[in-house]
Design an enzyme around this catalytic site. Structure first.
Site, PDB file in Angstrom:
ATOM      1  N   ASP A  46      -5.087  33.766  71.554  1.00 26.56           N
ATOM      2  CA  ASP A  46      -4.085  33.979  72.605  1.00 26.56           C
ATOM      3  C   ASP A  46      -3.649  35.566  72.716  1.00 26.56           C
ATOM      4  O   ASP A  46      -2.960  36.018  71.823  1.00 26.56           O
ATOM      5  CB  ASP A  46      -2.713  33.075  72.362  1.00 26.56           C
ATOM      6  CG  ASP A  46      -1.786  33.494  73.312  1.00 26.56           C
ATOM      7  OD1 ASP A  46      -0.550  32.963  73.294  1.00 26.56           O
ATOM      8  OD2 ASP A  46      -2.019  33.987  74.642  1.00 26.56           O
TER       9      ASP A  46
ATOM     10  N   ASP B  90      -4.234  37.959  79.367  1.00 28.81           N
ATOM     11  CA  ASP B  90      -3.623  36.687  78.448  1.00 28.81           C
ATOM     12  C   ASP B  90      -4.646  35.712  78.495  1.00 28.81           C
ATOM     13  O   ASP B  90      -4.731  34.866  79.276  1.00 28.81           O
ATOM     14  CB  ASP B  90      -2.325  36.440  78.962  1.00 28.81           C
ATOM     15  CG  ASP B  90      -1.546  35.405  78.448  1.00 28.81           C
ATOM     16  OD1 ASP B  90      -0.468  35.203  78.715  1.00 28.81           O
ATOM     17  OD2 ASP B  90      -2.181  34.994  77.336  1.00 28.81           O
TER      18      ASP B  90
END
Ligand SMILES: N#Cc1c(N)n[nH]c1N1CCCC1
Length: 328
Positions: free
Chosen positions: A32, A217
């Site tokens: 992430d 992201d």
């Protein structure tokens, strides 16, 4: 050194999971670039929370050292989260190894993580300033690994419904077309953030999002941008509607979706293929599909996996820049 692992799409590209070896135990984790905690499902969790998951067994690692008094607690934009205690252990990601990586050991996880049995935790790859460990903030795997990497970089090669890769320490130029283009990253908020103020659909007049900022992201599924851009984009799609019931814009699954170009740091325009913007059917017949580009009510746009499926992305921690090029 370098390290390379597979990135396997789960449940229709909702997330991508990669194998990580921690103290001799391998877990599939969600990399992430929008957060900075490495946390795992582990044997301290309640049996109920462990159900269906592969957990890190704290008793089995010869090298785990608990960090006395250290705790973490993280909550994500979607309302999910986890919290627990902290240790250090050896982490090996495809050959890139950190001997004393902070491993955050969940003692509580939110329902959505329990239900997502494919994922056994996260590897945060944003900047360490966002790490939630207290009283002493900890470094991300990338920060710890960087000094020993051939190059201070990691790359995300995420594919639509196909296995891709994360690589640390090298940029594999055989994985993208043309010359990689680079833009400066603003690290103030702890994200891989860049200005993104211009959008273009096909060869129509470009749209402006004054002051628009975006983060790259990998932990977000969709591409979230301003309502103005979303409306202008789907105005080109016959039958597109903003369906509150479903929670966003849908359109007929057989729609010909146009490409969407977006500005990266005022340095270059990158393209998201229209085919990658058809995210998933919402009905069993597969008649109505949910858009991969959706609105966010904030000027911090979130470019998630929909963007990564069209762009090979390099994150340079040496000079805080981001590189993009269309996948090979
Ligand atoms: N919301 C959210 C979010 C984000 N913006 N980056 N990563 C996220 N999550 C990782 C696991 C759950 C949510």
């Amino acid at each position: 050194g370098t390290g390379k692992v597979t990135a396997t799409p789960i449940n229709g590209d909702v997330e991508y999971l990669s194998p990580v070896n921690i103290g001799g135990q391998t877990l599939n984790l969600d990399f992430d670039s929008g957060s900075s905690d490495l946390w795992v499902f582990n044997s301290q969790l309640s049996t109920a929370s462990q159900t269906g998951h592969t957990v890190f067994n704290v008793a089995k690692s010869q090298t785990l050292q608990m960090m006395t008094g250290a705790t973490y607690s993280i909550s994500y934009g979607d309302g999910s989260g986890s919290a627990g205690n902290v240790g250090t252990d050896t982490v090996n990601i495809g050959g890139a190894t950190v001997t004393s990586q902070a491993i955050e050991l969940a003692t509580a996880v939110s329902a959505s993580f329990v239900e997502d049995t494919a994922s056994n935790g996260l590897v945060g790859l944003a900047f360490s300033k966002l790490n939630t460990v207290k009283p002493t903030q900890q470094k991300t795997f990338f920060d710890n690994a960087m000094p020993n990497l051939a190059e201070p970089v990691f790359t995300a090669d995420l594919r639509s419904n196909a296995v891709g890769a994360y690589e640390f320490g090298a940029i594999d130029t055989s994985k993208f077309n043309g010359t990689m283009q680079w833009a400066a990253v603003n690290t103030t908020n702890g994200f891989w953030q860049f200005s993104s103020e211009k959008f273009q659909v096909g060869d129509a007049t470009p749209m402006a999002v004054p002051g628009g900022q975006a983060i790259a992201d990998t932990g977000t599924t969709l591409m979230l941008t301003s309502a103005a851009v979303v409306n202008a984009y789907y105005a080109n799609v016959q039958g597109a509607v903003n369906d509150q019931q479903v929670g966003g814009v849908t359109f007929p699954c057989n729609s010909q979706l146009p490409d969407l170009q977006f500005d990266v740091g005022g340095s270059f325009m990158a393209n998201v293929k229209g085919s990658d913007i058809n995210f998933a059917p919402v009905d069993n017949a597969g008649t109505t599909c949910f858009g991969g580009v959706q609105a966010i009510q904030s000027n911090l746009q979130i470019y998630g996996d929909i963007m990564f499926k069209s762009q090979f992305v390099a994150f340079n921690g040496g000079n805080n820049s981001i590189g993009m090029a269309p996948h090979q």
